[in-house]
Write an enzyme that holds these catalytic residues in place. Structure first.
Site, PDB file in Angstrom:
ATOM      1  CG  ASN A 183       3.039   2.748   3.505  1.00 19.42           C
ATOM      2  OD1 ASN A 183       2.192   2.125   2.851  1.00 19.42           O
ATOM      3  ND2 ASN A 183       3.353   3.994   3.264  1.00 19.42           N
ATOM      4  NE  ARG A 190       7.200   0.299   2.001  1.00 16.38           N
ATOM      5  CZ  ARG A 190       5.986   0.753   1.646  1.00 16.38           C
ATOM      6  NH1 ARG A 190       4.901   0.129   2.035  1.00 16.38           N
ATOM      7  NH2 ARG A 190       5.859   1.862   0.921  1.00 16.38           N
TER       8      ARG A 190
END
Ligand code: MV4
Length: 449
Positions: A290, A292
């Site tokens: 991920n 983020r």
């Protein structure tokens, strides 16, 4: 350093970013839809721009309107938070074109890690353990059947454009293959406009354990140890904790080193999370990356005393990181408080909060944008608060979490608080011996009614 940051998000994460910006003496711009006119992030920001109607496509997902808000307020950077445009390649590219620093990865990085099959191949080449399966995408059912036979059932078919469980099917034997394959292809094409599929050996009874990493613009990468996210329902995380009850120091060092190898191989910049599946033997395998900040980042902050939003902003501004890896000694746990009714299938329960009391005390943190009198709009994600508790042992954290949950008063809507209170008393949960299927197979939701 940036002078003004626009936060392209809403709710608790928008408030979270604004708080760190204030401490860094950076001015802030909030964007909001007409449904969020009374939302706290609008009030806390130095400036606020209404960007459209409640539907996300007309507001928080609307790239031209967000860029326009940055232009008219002269923001020099944009923080996307999580969800919405935080892993949108086009948004990262448009920010770059307009000379606005996107506090997140480059379009190329988003694309590389967003394509799950490519991400896996990249990690494999970097020496990160990956799950045995197809070598990239699988073209035909016949090819899939052959690979499944070789890696032996049960297998799992996944959408390369997917993630978080969408377009995924577990296949227990050959007779189920064709139906599952066709369903996954259809679901993936409909959800992502991309029906690319890949196959893997199904890892039975796994835990979902992820490693937080931070990389700077000079190739330096460090990790901040793990978060155990195995308590989830229909791929929605509900409780996260650090350290994981099943990760030994030896395993932690191996997973941390593997995460750093993977991040260094792609020259990762910024905060990122490498998700692993850990099986009952303590072997770990790359699942997804991920690019983020994650919902659950506060438990890592509480045990490392590291402000991850500040690190994201500093890295984006070109400040080098120290590169020290973190092996915390404290324990932390997060309960996601959602406006949902656990006694009725966790169905959404938006509406007006008529009375509110937030818990406090030593080792208790609340990340939330709600206030008494606030009306939760029906248009967005149902998470309204994160209750984060820290302490010197898992037992102390569970005891403190129970005490904090019992103090938490939210009247006027249904919330997941009763579920969390019951979970804290559950013996399997308290033992730490659970897998990602625990809630669906071994937890009784009936007496929450
Ligand atoms: C798996 C797996 C077991 N074996 N892959 C779930 C969503 C995405 N993060 C990938 N996930 C999984 N991938 C292999 N080879 C188990 C999961 C998984 C899961 C699967 C079904 C139902 C719930 C789940 C919760 C967490 C992880």
């Amino acid at each position: 350093m940036f002078k003004k940051i626009l936060i392209a998000n809403r709710g608790e994460i928008a408030l979270r970013v604004i708080r760190t910006c204030k401490e860094m003496d950076i001015r802030t711009v909030a964007v909001y839809s007409t449904a969020d006119r009374e939302s706290l992030h609008v009030r806390f920001a130095d400036e606020a721009v209404c960007i459209g109607a409640p539907p996300s496509k007309d507001s928080y997902l609307n790239i031209p309107r967000i860029i326009s808000a940055a232009e008219i307020t002269n923001a020099d950077a944009i923080h996307p938070g999580y969800g919405f445009l935080s892993e949108n390649e086009e948004f990262s590219a448009v920010c770059h074109e307009y000379g606005i620093k996107f506090i997140g990865p480059s379009p190329q990085m988003i694309n590389l890690m967003g394509d799950k099959s490519t991400a896996k191949d990249t990690m494999k080449k970097a020496g990160v353990p990956t799950i045995p399966g197809s070598d990239g995408l699988v073209g035909t059912i016949e090819e899939g059947l052959k690979i499944a036979k070789k890696i032996k059932y049960p297998v799992i078919v996944k959408a390369t454009a997917g993630g978080g469980g969408k377009g995924m099917r577990i296949i227990k034997n050959e007779s189920e293959f064709k139906k599952a394959w066709d369903e996954a292809k259809r679901e993936s094409a409909a959800a992502f406009g991309n029906d690319g599929l890949y196959l893997e050996k199904f890892v039975e009874e796994p835990r979902h354990i992820e490693i937080q990493i931070v990389g700077d613009q000079y190739g330096k990468v460090c990790h901040l140890s793990e978060r155990d996210c195995s308590i989830q329902r229909r791929h929605q995380k509900l409780v996260e904790e650090t350290p994981s009850p099943v990760v030994t120091q030896e395993l932690r060092e191996k997973m941390g080193a593997a995460a750093i190898r993977g991040a260094e191989a792609i020259k990762y910049e910024g905060a990122g999370t490498i998700e692993f599946l850990v099986d009952k033997h303590g072997d770990f395998y790359f699942m997804e990356m991920n690019t983020r900040i994650q919902v659950e980042h506060p438990i890592t902050e509480e045990v490392t005393d590291y402000d991850l939003i500040k690190e994201q902003i500093k890295v984006a501004a070109g400040v080098p990181i120290s590169g020290t890896n973190y092996f915390p000694n404290l324990f932390a746990m997060e309960c996601r408080i959602n406006a949902e009714d656990p006694a009725n299938g966790f169905r959404p329960s938006p509406g007006k909060i008529v009375n509110l009391h937030m818990p406090g005390g030593h080792g208790v943190r609340i990340d939330s944008h709600i206030y008494a009198g606030y009306t939760i709009p029906p248009n967005y994600d149902s998470m309204i608060a994160k209750l984060i508790v820290s302490g010197q042992s898992r037992e102390e954290v569970i005891t403190r979490m129970k005490r904090a949950l019992s103090e938490f008063v939210i009247e006027g809507i249904k919330t997941t608080i009763p579920f969390h209170l019951k979970l804290m008393d559950n013996q399997i949960f308290r033992s730490g011996k659970f897998t990602t299927s625990f809630l669906e197979t071994s937890f009784n939701f009936d007496d929450l009614k």
